[in-house]
Scaffold this motif. Structure first.
Motif, PDB file in Angstrom:
ATOM      1  N   PHE A  39       0.829  -1.203   0.000  1.00 37.81           N
ATOM      2  CA  PHE A  39       0.000   0.000   0.000  1.00 37.81           C
ATOM      3  C   PHE A  39       0.866   1.256   0.000  1.00 37.81           C
ATOM      4  CE2 PHE A  39      -2.102   3.169   2.881  1.00 37.81           C
ATOM      5  CZ  PHE A  39      -2.992   3.661   1.943  1.00 37.81           C
ATOM      6  N   ILE A  40       1.890   1.277   0.840  1.00 49.13           N
ATOM      7  CA  ILE A  40       2.799   2.429   0.902  1.00 49.13           C
ATOM      8  C   ILE A  40       3.507   2.634  -0.431  1.00 49.13           C
ATOM      9  CG2 ILE A  40       4.945   3.286   1.925  1.00 49.13           C
ATOM     10  CD1 ILE A  40       2.551   3.657   3.725  1.00 49.13           C
ATOM     11  N   ARG A 189      -8.726   3.232  -2.516  1.00 47.92           N
ATOM     12  CA  ARG A 189      -9.815   2.298  -2.256  1.00 47.92           C
ATOM     13  C   ARG A 189      -9.344   1.119  -1.399  1.00 47.92           C
ATOM     14  NH1 ARG A 189     -12.565   2.069  -8.345  1.00 47.92           N
ATOM     15  NH2 ARG A 189     -13.300   4.234  -8.364  1.00 47.92           N
ATOM     16  N   VAL A 190      -8.052   0.812  -1.477  1.00 45.99           N
ATOM     17  CA  VAL A 190      -7.526  -0.286  -0.654  1.00 45.99           C
ATOM     18  C   VAL A 190      -6.887   0.239   0.626  1.00 45.99           C
ATOM     19  CG1 VAL A 190      -7.151  -1.724  -2.685  1.00 45.99           C
ATOM     20  CG2 VAL A 190      -5.271  -0.317  -1.815  1.00 45.99           C
ATOM     21  N   ALA A 191      -7.066   1.544   0.917  1.00 48.49           N
ATOM     22  CA  ALA A 191      -6.471   2.131   2.110  1.00 48.49           C
ATOM     23  C   ALA A 191      -6.886   1.416   3.398  1.00 48.49           C
ATOM     24  CB  ALA A 191      -6.798   3.618   2.189  1.00 48.49           C
ATOM     25  N   PRO A 192      -8.166   1.057   3.574  1.00 53.07           N
ATOM     26  CA  PRO A 192      -8.520   0.353   4.812  1.00 53.07           C
ATOM     27  C   PRO A 192      -7.724  -0.939   5.015  1.00 53.07           C
ATOM     28  CG  PRO A 192     -10.496   1.136   3.704  1.00 53.07           C
ATOM     29  CD  PRO A 192      -9.360   1.360   2.750  1.00 53.07           C
ATOM     30  N   VAL A 193      -7.513  -1.687   3.937  1.00 56.18           N
ATOM     31  CA  VAL A 193      -6.733  -2.924   4.043  1.00 56.18           C
ATOM     32  C   VAL A 193      -5.295  -2.603   4.406  1.00 56.18           C
ATOM     33  CG1 VAL A 193      -5.939  -4.980   2.822  1.00 56.18           C
ATOM     34  CG2 VAL A 193      -8.235  -4.075   2.384  1.00 56.18           C
ATOM     35  N   GLY A 194      -4.726  -1.603   3.729  1.00 54.67           N
ATOM     36  CA  GLY A 194      -3.344  -1.226   4.000  1.00 54.67           C
ATOM     37  C   GLY A 194      -3.149  -0.733   5.415  1.00 54.67           C
ATOM     38  N   VAL A 195      -4.072   0.111   5.887  1.00 52.63           N
ATOM     39  CA  VAL A 195      -3.969   0.640   7.249  1.00 52.63           C
ATOM     40  C   VAL A 195      -4.123  -0.479   8.273  1.00 52.63           C
ATOM     41  CG1 VAL A 195      -5.139   2.100   8.949  1.00 52.63           C
ATOM     42  CG2 VAL A 195      -4.694   2.970   6.646  1.00 52.63           C
ATOM     43  N   PHE A 196      -5.048  -1.415   8.042  1.00 56.48           N
ATOM     44  CA  PHE A 196      -5.207  -2.556   8.951  1.00 56.48           C
ATOM     45  C   PHE A 196      -3.896  -3.328   9.074  1.00 56.48           C
ATOM     46  CE2 PHE A 196      -5.856  -7.088   9.584  1.00 56.48           C
ATOM     47  CZ  PHE A 196      -6.656  -7.124  10.722  1.00 56.48           C
TER      48      PHE A 196
END
Length: 438
Positions: A39-40, A189-196
């Motif tokens: 994600f980063i 859009r995949v930020a929640p997955v990345g942050v988790f």
């Protein structure tokens, strides 16, 4: 329900879930770190083309409109308060130590370490601002030379357009910027997955320090917003001789909209209406100053960016040099000034600052997780600061109607499009939407 469906709500839920997961499973959560790293990297890969296109479009499309005393006073106050915000953020970051206790030992990307160079003095640092090969700077994500090149290219492009009237190059670069912006929206859009994944791995390693540092980061930002807001009130009262107790009447409506939408662009019509109809500022001053403020008057953003720099440095156990501190303050102000706009959200800005100042990225996940709350603080100061700067500008030329301010007389604000006055295009809106995660 609406909050849960929003990106900010999903990221907040993912952040809480990531912290809880990390506390439960402990060190095993490190196995999820690769997801957060992807994600980063997805954000990182967009920084160079986005910054280059944003700077070139901003400088290439500048016009000479809005010159004169009103413009001078507007820029003077906006730049002055932005510098104060940057210095205040550094002092609060030093005092509160928001990143202390969150030890990030992850090494920097080798390419970034290499790009840092081995400057032996300030002269070498200044020379390093200019690259002999812009493509090499792009490959190593050395941001300052990229910005310098883009500024010069944008100025040259501006001169070319004025002399020939041909805008094809500017149109192409603008289209590149819009495409990269769409790409960032897709990534987010995949930020929640990345942050988790980021917070689960980090919490599994350091425990509840993630929560305490996030609270200290938000506390430092909130403290800075309150101090700077009170400074605004004191300066406005002293310069305009208006009763500060009447200010809540002027600011209440726009404050409610600002903190619920976390968007200065959405709040703009209300700010313009209140500045004229409640603060008593003349229509011509309000039109110019507030339209400029839509892209330059982000005092809360300047404050937050510099606190983020301090947070990342402290989380990585890095003692910032005087040069890095000055660079951080300068970048925080420049990001606010419309010439170096980085639309697309706080994650992009945080990664840009970390890349430029050679700070570790791993703790960025903490900043992203709580950015919705920080966005509330930023937007509150941004919109109300714009109104008070307009009052300062108008007060200098006796264009504040005291009867309107005191509620004795009623006036009606004219409809106004900021794009017609200050050349604000979609980038202005995007940058302001970045206050809430874009």
């Amino acid at each position: 329900m609406r909050f849960i469906k929003s990106m900010a709500g999903q990221i907040t839920i993912a952040a809480v879930a990531g912290v809880l997961f990390g506390l439960i499973v402990g060190e095993w959560a490190a196995n999820l770190k690769f997801i957060g790293d992807i994600f980063i990297r997805l954000i990182q890969m967009a920084i160079v083309p986005l910054v280059m296109s944003s700077v070139i479009v901003a400088t290439g499309s500048m016009t000479g409109s809005g010159v004169g005393k009103i413009a001078f006073r507007t820029f003077k106050w906006m730049i002055g308060f932005s510098l104060v915000a940057a210095v205040l953020a550094y002092l609060l970051g030093t005092l509160i130590q928001p990143g202390a206790g969150l030890t990030v030992t992850e090494p920097l990307d080798p390419s970034l370490q290499e790009s840092a160079g081995e400057a032996s003095g300030w002269q070498d640092t200044v020379v390093g601002f200019v690259s002999t090969n812009v493509f090499e700077a792009m490959a190593s994500a050395t941001m300052v030379p990229i910005i310098v090149f883009s500024l010069i290219f944008g100025v040259a492009l501006n001169n070319y357009i004025r002399s020939t009237g041909k805008r094809e190059v500017l149109t192409f670069v603008d289209q590149v910027q819009q495409v990269v912006l769409i790409m960032i929206r897709i990534v987010m859009r995949v930020a929640p997955v990345g942050v988790f994944a980021l917070l689960a791995a980090l919490t599994g390693d350091v425990g509840l320090a993630v929560v305490t540092t996030a609270l200290k980061y938000l506390g430092a930002t909130l403290a800075g917003v309150i101090i700077l807001f009170l400074l605004f009130v004191v300066v406005v009262s002293a310069r305009t001789r208006l009763n500060p107790l009447k200010l809540p009447r002027c600011l209440l409506e726009q404050t409610v909209i600002a903190v619920t939408t976390t968007s200065s662009a959405v709040t703009f019509p209300t700010v313009l209406k209140n500045t004229v109809e409640k603060a008593g500022v003349s229509q011509r001053v309000a039109n110019f100053t507030l339209s400029v403020g839509l892209t330059m008057g982000s005092y809360g953003a300047v404050l937050n960016y510099m606190i983020a720099v301090m947070f990342l440095a402290q989380a990585g156990g890095i003692t910032l040099t005087p040069g890095q501190i000055a660079m951080g303050m300068g970048l925080a102000v420049l990001l606010n000034m419309g010439t170096i706009t980085v639309p697309g959200g706080f994650p992009v800005i945080a990664m840009f600052l970390a890349t430029t100042l050679d700070l570790p990225f791993e703790a960025v996940g903490v900043l992203i997780a709580v950015d919705w709350f920080a966005g509330i603080f930023r937007t509150f100061l941004n919109v109300n600061g714009d109104t008070m700067v307009a009052m300062l500008v108008a007060g200098a030329s006796d264009e504040v109607d005291h009867d309107v301010y005191n509620g004795i007389k009623d006036v009606t604000a004219e409809d106004f499009d900021p794009e017609d006055e200050a050349g604000v295009d979609g980038d202005g809106d995007e940058l302001k939407r970045a206050e809430s995660l874009g």
